[in-house]
Design a protein around this motif. Structure first.
Motif, PDB file in Angstrom:
ATOM      1  N   LEU A  86       0.967  -1.184  -0.059  1.00 12.72           N
ATOM      2  CA  LEU A  86       0.132  -0.095   0.053  1.00 12.72           C
ATOM      3  C   LEU A  86       0.993   1.391   0.153  1.00 12.72           C
ATOM      4  N   TYR A  87       1.923   1.382   0.824  1.00 11.26           N
ATOM      5  CA  TYR A  87       2.836   2.508   0.899  1.00 11.26           C
ATOM      6  C   TYR A  87       3.540   2.535  -0.424  1.00 11.26           C
ATOM      7  N   ASN A  88       4.125   1.601  -1.007  1.00  7.60           N
ATOM      8  CA  ASN A  88       4.690   1.616  -2.429  1.00  7.60           C
ATOM      9  C   ASN A  88       3.742   2.056  -3.290  1.00  7.60           C
ATOM     10  N   ALA A  89       2.559   1.500  -3.412  1.00 11.99           N
ATOM     11  CA  ALA A  89       1.656   1.910  -4.660  1.00 11.99           C
ATOM     12  C   ALA A  89       1.294   3.319  -4.311  1.00 11.99           C
ATOM     13  N   THR A  90       1.134   3.780  -3.073  1.00 11.79           N
ATOM     14  CA  THR A  90       0.682   5.467  -2.993  1.00 11.79           C
ATOM     15  C   THR A  90       1.825   6.181  -3.233  1.00 11.79           C
ATOM     16  N   GLN A  91       2.910   5.896  -3.103  1.00 11.10           N
ATOM     17  CA  GLN A  91       4.281   6.348  -3.349  1.00 11.10           C
ATOM     18  C   GLN A  91       4.445   6.542  -4.886  1.00 11.10           C
TER      19      GLN A  91
END
Length: 109
Positions: A86-91
């Motif tokens: 989720l963090y990587n997708a948001t970034q």
């Protein structure tokens, strides 16, 4: 283990490939420790002197407790992986809607 995968899932694989899978390796190691009698639970069970009816119930309870502990640990690792994704997708600017899109189905020829 390779034969079981081939039989149950109709997949051809090797022991080395299965050993590279962290979840499979961890489960195999845990079961191996239990079977060999080197786990703390196995030592505690050997030291207990119970009537046979209670021993069966204690064994079932112990097995369920091990299953629960293993599933809780696996769930924790999966949640951690989800947070990383989720963090990587948001970034990278990927939206929740894009992540929730259904997978494409196979087209029949």
């Amino acid at each position: 283990m390779v034969d079981a995968v081939a039989h149950d899932y109709k997949l051809s694989t090797t022991r080395q490939i299965l050993q590279k899978q962290v979840r499979i390796k961890r489960a195999f190691t845990e079961v191996k420790a239990l079977v060999s009698g080197n786990s703390p639970q196995a030592v505690a069970t050997r030291n207990r002197h119970l009537p046979s009816s209670l021993k069966v119930a204690a064994d079932q309870l112990e097995k369920r407790e091990r299953t629960i502990a293993r599933l809780e640990a696996e769930n924790s690792r999966l949640l951690e992986q989800f947070h990383t994704w989720l963090y990587n997708a948001t970034q990278h600017g990927i939206t929740i809607e894009q992540l929730n899109e259904p997978l494409e189905t196979k087209q029949k020829k």
